[in-house]
Every structure is written in structure tokens, then in C-alpha cells.
Motif scaffolding. Structure first.
Motif, mmCIF file in Angstrom:
data_model
loop_
_atom_site.group_PDB
_atom_site.id
_atom_site.type_symbol
_atom_site.label_atom_id
_atom_site.label_comp_id
_atom_site.label_asym_id
_atom_site.label_seq_id
_atom_site.Cartn_x
_atom_site.Cartn_y
_atom_site.Cartn_z
ATOM 1 N N ARG A 157 0.849 -1.189 0.000
ATOM 2 C CA ARG A 157 0.000 0.000 0.000
ATOM 3 C C ARG A 157 0.883 1.236 0.000
ATOM 4 O O ARG A 157 1.761 1.394 0.843
ATOM 5 C CB ARG A 157 -0.895 0.022 1.234
ATOM 6 N N LYS A 158 0.635 2.099 -0.973
ATOM 7 C CA LYS A 158 1.326 3.390 -1.004
ATOM 8 C C LYS A 158 0.318 4.437 -1.441
ATOM 9 O O LYS A 158 -0.313 4.301 -2.483
ATOM 10 C CB LYS A 158 2.532 3.357 -1.945
ATOM 11 N N ASP A 159 0.165 5.475 -0.609
ATOM 12 C CA ASP A 159 -0.869 6.483 -0.839
ATOM 13 C C ASP A 159 -0.314 7.865 -1.173
ATOM 14 O O ASP A 159 -1.049 8.840 -1.101
ATOM 15 C CB ASP A 159 -1.769 6.582 0.396
ATOM 16 N N ASP A 160 0.943 7.937 -1.554
ATOM 17 C CA ASP A 160 1.510 9.257 -1.842
ATOM 18 C C ASP A 160 2.243 9.298 -3.185
ATOM 19 O O ASP A 160 3.248 9.948 -3.337
ATOM 20 C CB ASP A 160 2.434 9.699 -0.708
ATOM 21 N N TYR A 161 1.703 8.596 -4.165
ATOM 22 C CA TYR A 161 2.274 8.637 -5.509
ATOM 23 C C TYR A 161 1.889 9.931 -6.216
ATOM 24 O O TYR A 161 0.849 10.526 -5.925
ATOM 25 C CB TYR A 161 1.738 7.483 -6.360
ATOM 26 N N THR A 162 2.726 10.312 -7.172
ATOM 27 C CA THR A 162 2.408 11.362 -8.136
ATOM 28 C C THR A 162 3.005 10.912 -9.466
ATOM 29 O O THR A 162 4.056 11.383 -9.882
ATOM 30 C CB THR A 162 3.002 12.718 -7.709
ATOM 31 N N ILE A 163 2.336 9.960 -10.109
ATOM 32 C CA ILE A 163 2.830 9.409 -11.373
ATOM 33 C C ILE A 163 1.999 9.986 -12.509
ATOM 34 O O ILE A 163 0.792 9.775 -12.573
ATOM 35 C CB ILE A 163 2.738 7.868 -11.381
ATOM 36 N N ALA A 164 2.651 10.730 -13.388
ATOM 37 C CA ALA A 164 1.976 11.337 -14.545
ATOM 38 C C ALA A 164 2.990 11.474 -15.675
ATOM 39 O O ALA A 164 4.197 11.521 -15.436
ATOM 40 C CB ALA A 164 1.401 12.697 -14.180
ATOM 41 N N GLY A 165 2.495 11.538 -16.907
ATOM 42 C CA GLY A 165 3.351 11.773 -18.060
ATOM 43 C C GLY A 165 4.406 10.702 -18.271
ATOM 44 O O GLY A 165 5.550 11.027 -18.580
ATOM 45 N N GLN A 166 4.032 9.418 -18.131
ATOM 46 C CA GLN A 166 4.998 8.337 -18.287
ATOM 47 C C GLN A 166 4.443 7.231 -19.183
ATOM 48 O O GLN A 166 3.241 6.996 -19.211
ATOM 49 C CB GLN A 166 5.350 7.720 -16.928
#
Length: 125
Positions: free
Chosen positions: A71-80
Motif C-alpha cells: 500500500r502506497k498512498d503518496d504517488y504522483t505518477i503522470a506523463g509516463q
């Protein structure tokens, strides 16, 4: 959401988010040996107007009360355009299918994500 042979394309109204759940069939045995898993992966292309915020992995997910394998709730994955691996940090006895749950925030109406694959990392005892 649009499914095709090359993947699943997800678009949603801007200024909103949603959870998407990907089931992964999982072997409990290979030959006569118990199987274990130690990670999972997602293959996707996400533009800059959508953001993956959360990734959760559960086993035997009949409901959201099942314990997390990851569990990980602090992703910021965009533009990939990538394959994203999650490591459980331990080997877990495989009892059945796993489910990868992803929360995506759509910044505007142009946000989209294309899932092209998903799986888990299995090994024998």
C-alpha cells in the motif's frame, strides 16, 4: 473506459478521481510446490492531465477489508510510458488471486491512462 486487444483506455471527467481494480490470476501451486509472491507490476501510459495517486495490492480481494500486501498512498505518477514495479519486501504464501487497485485523479477532461499489462512475481518455495 474502453477495452481492446491492446489494453484498456480510461478517460473520465476532469476534476474527479476513481479507483480501478485489476485482477491477477495467481497459481497456488507449481507442480507440487507451494508458490510465493514478492511483488507485482503494471504496464501503462499516462498523460500529464491524469495522475496515479494510490496503489494498493491485496490477495483474495473479496472486499476492501482484506489485508494489504502493498500500500502506497503518496504517488504522483503522470506523463509516463512505463512498467511500474512494486516490491512487497518479503515473500508471501500465495493463497489465490491478487488484485491491484489504482486511484487515478483526472486534472481535466483530456486526462487519460492506457493499461497494457499487469502481473505478479511468483516463485516456488
Amino acid at each position: 473506459m474502453r477495452r481492446a486487444g491492446w489494453g484498456t483506455l480510461i478517460k473520465q471527467k476532469g476534476g474527479s478521481g476513481n479507483w480501478f481494480h485489476i485482477p491477477i490470476p495467481s497459481p497456488s501451486f507449481l507442480d507440487t510446490e507451494r508458490t510465493y509472491l514478492n511483488g507485482a507490476w503494471l504496464r501503462f501510459k499516462i498523460n500529464t492531465q491524469a495522475v496515479i495517486k494510490n496503489i494498493h495490492v491485496r490477495q483474495n480481494n473479496r472486499n476492501s477489508e482484506m489485508p494489504h500486501l502493498f500500500r502506497k498512498d503518496d504517488y504522483t505518477i503522470a506523463g509516463q510510458d512505463t512498467t511500474h514495479y512494486v516490491n512487497f519486501g518479503r515473500s508471501i504464501n500465495c493463497h489465490g488471486p491478487i488484485v491491484i487497485s489504482i486511484y487515478i485523479w483526472f486534472e481535466n477532461d483530456d486526462g487519460e491512462l492506457l493499461f497494457t499489462g499487469a502481473g505478479a512475481c511468483f516463485h516456488e518455495s
